[in-house]
Design an enzyme around this catalytic site. Structure first.
Site, short mmCIF file in Angstrom:
data_model
loop_
_atom_site.label_atom_id
_atom_site.label_comp_id
_atom_site.label_asym_id
_atom_site.label_seq_id
_atom_site.Cartn_x
_atom_site.Cartn_y
_atom_site.Cartn_z
N GLY A 1 90.59 47.29 40.35
CA GLY A 1 89.86 48.51 40.02
C GLY A 1 90.06 49.54 41.12
N CYS A 28 87.24 44.95 48.51
CA CYS A 28 87.36 46.38 48.25
C CYS A 28 88.60 46.89 48.96
CB CYS A 28 86.12 47.10 48.77
SG CYS A 28 86.18 48.88 48.52
N LEU A 29 89.42 47.65 48.23
CA LEU A 29 90.66 48.17 48.82
C LEU A 29 90.37 49.15 49.97
CD1 LEU A 29 92.81 48.73 45.60
CD2 LEU A 29 92.93 46.82 47.21
N GLN A 67 88.88 56.99 46.21
CA GLN A 67 89.58 56.06 47.10
C GLN A 67 91.00 56.52 47.42
OE1 GLN A 67 88.44 52.30 44.80
NE2 GLN A 67 88.53 51.60 46.92
N HIS A 124 81.16 48.11 40.69
CA HIS A 124 81.71 48.38 42.02
C HIS A 124 82.38 49.76 42.04
CE1 HIS A 124 83.87 46.98 45.81
NE2 HIS A 124 84.60 48.04 45.45
N GLU A 125 83.17 50.05 41.01
CA GLU A 125 83.89 51.34 40.95
C GLU A 125 82.93 52.49 40.68
OE1 GLU A 125 86.63 51.07 42.24
OE2 GLU A 125 86.93 48.94 41.87
N HIS A 169 81.46 53.55 43.84
CA HIS A 169 82.38 54.42 44.60
C HIS A 169 82.24 55.87 44.14
CE1 HIS A 169 84.71 51.90 47.23
NE2 HIS A 169 85.14 51.11 46.26
#
Ligand code: CO
Length: 172
Positions: free
Chosen positions: A45, A93-94, A50, A135-136, A139
């Site tokens: 995702g 998480c990226l 990001q 999660h996204e 963000h």
């Protein structure tokens, strides 16, 4: 095109993103780049902020996870309409390379959004896809997964992340 992923504590990760009014050429290119970037980083995702774009757009593809249903989504201006139950999962998480923390989220969410063609969609996500979505969405609202932790858990996670960052800097 693969773009650079912004890592914590970059300010753009701490601010809510703007709703998309028109899905124009730029937004379509953004979506393509988000998929390229997510696949390149082996993520499931990605939120637009990001990669440094403060727009309310997310992409999801759960197919790399073998025990989850393969699901590929583009969600623009997403919102949660209803949520149900609780589930705990160790998330990565990226934007926090190397860190994973256990976060509690809703087990099932009913979601409203626009797809990449600007058509309204409503879908119900459960378990892994629901976790990725939440999660996204966080963000896009300027919230990271460490913000979902409280007190000492949050402190420990942030300390661990700082240590990882230092090790990475030392390794060059
Ligand atoms: Co993330």
């Amino acid at each position: 095109m693969v773009r650079n992923i912004v890592t914590y504590p970059h300010e753009i990760l701490k601010k809510p993103t703007e709703k998309v009014d028109v899905i124009d050429k730029e937004v379509k290119e953004l979506i393509r780049d988000m998929f390229d970037t997510m696949y390149d980083a082996e993520g499931v995702g990605l939120a637009a902020n990001q990669i440094g774009v403060p727009l309310r757009v997310m992409v999801i593809d759960t197919s790399p996870k073998e025990d989850a249903p393969p699901l590929k989504l583009v969600l623009i201006n997403p919102e949660i309409v209803e949520s149900e139950g609780k589930v705990k999962y160790k998330e990565g998480c990226l934007s926090f390379p190397g860190l994973s923390v256990e976060v509690e989220r809703a087990k099932k969410v009913k979601v409203k959004a626009l797809n990449e063609h600007g058509e309204p969609v409503e879908l119900t996500l459960e378990d892994f896809p629901a976790i990725v979505f939440q999660h996204e969405l966080d963000h896009l609202l300027g919230i990271t997964f460490v913000d979902r932790l409280k007190g000492w858990r949050r402190r420990i996670a942030l300390e661990k992340y700082k240590k990882l960052q230092k090790e990475k800097a030392r390794a060059g």
